[in-house]
Scaffold this motif. Sequence first.
Motif, short mmCIF file in Angstrom:
data_model
loop_
_atom_site.label_atom_id
_atom_site.label_comp_id
_atom_site.label_asym_id
_atom_site.label_seq_id
_atom_site.Cartn_x
_atom_site.Cartn_y
_atom_site.Cartn_z
N UNK A 3 56.83 -25.46 47.21
CA UNK A 3 57.78 -24.97 46.09
C UNK A 3 59.30 -25.39 46.84
N UNK A 4 59.83 -26.34 46.27
CA UNK A 4 61.38 -26.90 46.86
C UNK A 4 62.50 -26.00 46.34
N UNK A 5 61.95 -24.97 45.66
CA UNK A 5 63.30 -24.45 44.97
C UNK A 5 64.04 -23.56 46.21
N UNK A 6 65.29 -23.91 46.20
CA UNK A 6 66.27 -23.25 47.03
C UNK A 6 67.47 -22.63 46.31
N UNK A 7 67.88 -21.70 46.83
CA UNK A 7 69.06 -20.99 46.06
C UNK A 7 70.30 -21.98 46.37
N UNK A 8 71.02 -22.09 45.17
CA UNK A 8 72.15 -23.14 45.22
C UNK A 8 72.05 -24.60 44.94
N UNK A 9 70.61 -24.95 44.87
CA UNK A 9 70.24 -26.45 44.52
C UNK A 9 70.89 -26.93 43.29
N UNK A 10 71.41 -28.21 43.27
CA UNK A 10 71.97 -28.86 42.01
C UNK A 10 71.00 -29.91 41.72
N UNK A 11 71.23 -30.53 40.44
CA UNK A 11 70.68 -31.81 40.27
C UNK A 11 71.14 -32.98 41.02
N UNK A 32 59.26 -29.17 37.22
CA UNK A 32 60.72 -29.24 37.67
C UNK A 32 61.25 -28.14 36.62
N UNK A 33 62.11 -27.37 37.53
CA UNK A 33 63.00 -26.47 36.93
C UNK A 33 64.35 -26.44 37.72
N UNK A 34 65.06 -27.28 37.16
CA UNK A 34 66.55 -27.48 37.83
C UNK A 34 67.58 -27.40 36.77
N UNK A 35 68.80 -27.25 37.41
CA UNK A 35 69.98 -27.08 36.37
C UNK A 35 70.57 -25.85 36.11
N UNK A 36 70.17 -24.74 36.34
CA UNK A 36 70.91 -23.49 36.26
C UNK A 36 72.04 -23.29 37.20
N UNK A 37 71.95 -23.85 38.43
CA UNK A 37 73.15 -23.83 39.30
C UNK A 37 74.25 -24.84 38.66
#
Length: 156
Positions: A3-11, A32-37
């Motif tokens: 799991x490479x999800x880290x709070x605050x990560x952006x594209x 991949x689930x990224x972009x909400x930040x």
Amino acid sequence: MYNRGVSGTTTQFLLQHIGELVLDLQPAKIFINIGSNDIDFGISEKTFIGNYERILQTFQQKLPQTTVYIMAHYPMNPTIQAAKSNNQNSARSNERLAQASQQVAQLADKFGYEFINVNAGLADENGDLLPKLTFDGVHMFSDGYKIVLKNMYQYL
């Protein structure tokens, strides 16, 4: 499984560190689930989608045998987020997350990747993240991620 999800990560962060975060692992599958930040931090839609597209181009070029799943963004709870956040001008909303999910679904089509929505059971009748699953309206407790994992089984 990593799991490479880290709070605050952006594209942009993922693009800058894509080698060590993803490519070096040579994964068989990527979810991949990224972009909400990006949305929350006020990064323009053009930049966000451009970065996302470059991420997918990199996967296609460097990991051609890897199966890539583009995930719908998780819902959030705006009431809890407003109460807990110091950022009263948050641009993140369920409407904006849904729009972003539609945009990344189009990118999935463009690259021949599958778009998946594994959010069943996370939201109430209004589409808001269930209060029992979040401490700040955005990030989930482990019970929320257990629901996501259960919904992902068919893809694992």
